[in-house]
Design an enzyme around this catalytic site. Structure first.
Site, PDB file in Angstrom:
ATOM      1  CE  LYS A 172      -2.418   1.793   3.991  1.00  0.00           C
ATOM      2  NZ  LYS A 172      -3.584   1.547   4.870  1.00  0.00           N
ATOM      3  CE  LYS A 174      -0.565   5.354   5.320  1.00  0.00           C
ATOM      4  NZ  LYS A 174      -2.032   5.253   5.565  1.00  0.00           N
ATOM      5  CG  ASP A 203      -4.649   5.008   3.243  1.00  0.00           C
ATOM      6  OD1 ASP A 203      -5.591   5.792   3.000  1.00  0.00           O
ATOM      7  OD2 ASP A 203      -4.424   4.543   4.379  1.00  0.00           O
ATOM      8  CD  GLU A 229      -6.784   2.241   3.493  1.00  0.00           C
ATOM      9  OE1 GLU A 229      -6.004   1.431   2.936  1.00  0.00           O
ATOM     10  OE2 GLU A 229      -6.772   2.460   4.713  1.00  0.00           O
ATOM     11  CG  ASP A 254      -9.026   3.299   7.346  1.00  0.00           C
ATOM     12  OD1 ASP A 254      -9.596   2.879   8.371  1.00  0.00           O
ATOM     13  OD2 ASP A 254      -7.791   3.484   7.305  1.00  0.00           O
ATOM     14  CE  LYS A 278      -6.960   1.269   9.825  1.00  0.00           C
ATOM     15  NZ  LYS A 278      -6.528   2.667   9.603  1.00  0.00           N
ATOM     16  CD  GLU A 332      -3.527  -1.332   6.704  1.00  0.00           C
ATOM     17  OE1 GLU A 332      -2.944  -0.865   5.713  1.00  0.00           O
ATOM     18  OE2 GLU A 332      -4.329  -0.683   7.397  1.00  0.00           O
TER      19      GLU A 332
HETATM   20 MN    MN Z   1      -6.161   4.044   5.902  1.00  0.00          MN
END
Ligand code: MN
Length: 378
Positions: A172, A174, A203, A229, A254, A278, A332
């Site tokens: 992923k 960033k 993300d 994301e 998210d 999460k 993740e």
């Molecule tokens: Mn996220």
């Protein structure tokens, strides 16, 4: 008439400490770069001397959810801990309801406490937490790594290193900092460099608006990115729904997803094709487990998200993710490999691209008391 059994796990005290751990390299988010990670460690002790442990942790400070390790410790010490003392730790659900009635919000702090309760229950019964949550669907969970140096060459080099070591083939990236055009080019180049050898997701952490997302996200899809994301702010579910409809690849929620009603609203409005669950943002393991059931009924897949946990929090995530049938995108939870040190005797391991679920009772991990003492904030 039978007499009601006496509570078996009466809580005597709830102890908290803040710990600061170094990380292996600076970690880049859209609006912040972090160089260390902090944790709240909770120990719940029963009258019989059994101890359950839990972890409260945010993704590098209060920017994501408003809470920080300092607020968690304060609310645990003054309110959540005292509310738990004298209660039966084995009645996790009613105790969690009590905490919600008397303390609004603060899911990260509540997560640390709920995790410790489940650890206690598992230890008292001699079973891992996964057994309390319906049992294992799998004992290894495919795990992605975050490329978050913020630089093209460094991100690709890090991915190459992980692929060569047989550690990860899902990444992923960033993004969301600076000029969107340059940012898109950087990440598209990363995706092209890894094409055919690894999956690449992005993300944005809410950094763009809908128009910017509409313009640049299709370029990322063209470059091979397979999942996006939270590109836009958490409140903009209508915008998320329009983007989800327009994009050829799935959009994952998210920051938009905290509570069970949030999950219902996202599913009902088709605001995302994937839910990032999460434990920290949702106050423990029980709520994301319910979200997964709701998503399963709606045909929406889930993903195991991370708040950059140590092996303590990661063990909790592994226990939960292992029990969720609709988890095709994996997780993740790479925290223990990203931290320069850990708090347990045997870290929760990632092998061949997958997180291994601890098998010992409770969370399945044992604190390294020397490490805990060493990293405790004075
Ligand atoms: Mn996220």
């Amino acid at each position: 008439m039978t007499e009601r059994a006496a509570p078996r796990l009466v809580i005597r005290e709830v102890e908290t400490a803040i710990l600061d751990l170094p990380i292996r390299r600076p970690h880049f988010f859209a609006h912040l770069t972090i160089t260390r990670q902090s944790f709240v460690l909770v120990r719940v002790r029963t009258e019989d001397g059994l101890v359950g442990i839990g972890e409260g942790v945010t993704a590098g400070g209060p920017w994501w959810g408003g809470e920080s390790v300092e607020t968690m410790k304060a609310i645990l010490d003054a309110h959540l801990g005292p509310l738990a003392v004298g209660e039966d730790a084995s009645r996790v659900q009613p105790l969690r309801q009590k905490l919600d009635r008397l303390v609004a919000g603060n899911p990260y702090a509540k997560c640390a406490l709920e995790m410790a309760l489940l650890d206690l229950v598992g230890k008292s019964l001699g079973v891992p937490i996964a057994a309390l949550l319906g049992g294992l669907c799998r004992d290894r969970i495919p795990c992605q790594w975050a490329l978050a140096t913020g630089q093209l060459e460094a991100d690709i080099a890090e991915a190459e290193e992980k692929i060569a070591a047989g550690l990860h083939t899902q990444f992923k990236v960033k993004m969301g900092r600076g000029d969107p055009e340059a940012d898109t080019e950087r990440v598209a180049a990363t995706a092209r460099a890894l094409a055919g050898r690894a999956k690449v997701r992005v993300d944005l952490n809410e950094a763009w608006d809908e128009a910017t997302s509409r313009r640049f996200l299709p370029r990322l899809a063209d470059a091979g990115v397979d999942l996006v994301e939270q590109p836009i702010p958490r409140w903009n579910l209508d915008g998320m729904a329009r983007l989800a409809e327009a994009l050829p690849i799935p959009l994952m929620a998210d920051e938009s997803l905290w509570t069970l009603p949030d999950a219902l609203e996202i599913v009902r409005r088709r605001a995302a094709g994937v839910l990032s669950l999460k434990v920290q943002k949702s106050g423990g393991l029980l709520t994301p487990k319910k979200m997964a059931v709701l998503a399963e009924a709606a045909g929406v897949p889930c993903f195991g998200g991370s708040s950059l946990e140590s092996s303590v929090g990661n063990a909790a995530c592994a226990q939960l993710w292992a029990t969720i049938p609709n988890l095709p995108f994996g997780c993740e939870n790479f925290g223990p490999a990203w931290l320069a040190d850990d708090l347990v005797i045997e870290p929760v391991r990632i092998r061949d691209g997958a997180l291994e679920v601890p098998t010992a009772p409770g969370l399945g991990i044992t604190l390294d008391e020397d490490k805990v003492a060493h990293y405790t904030r004075r």
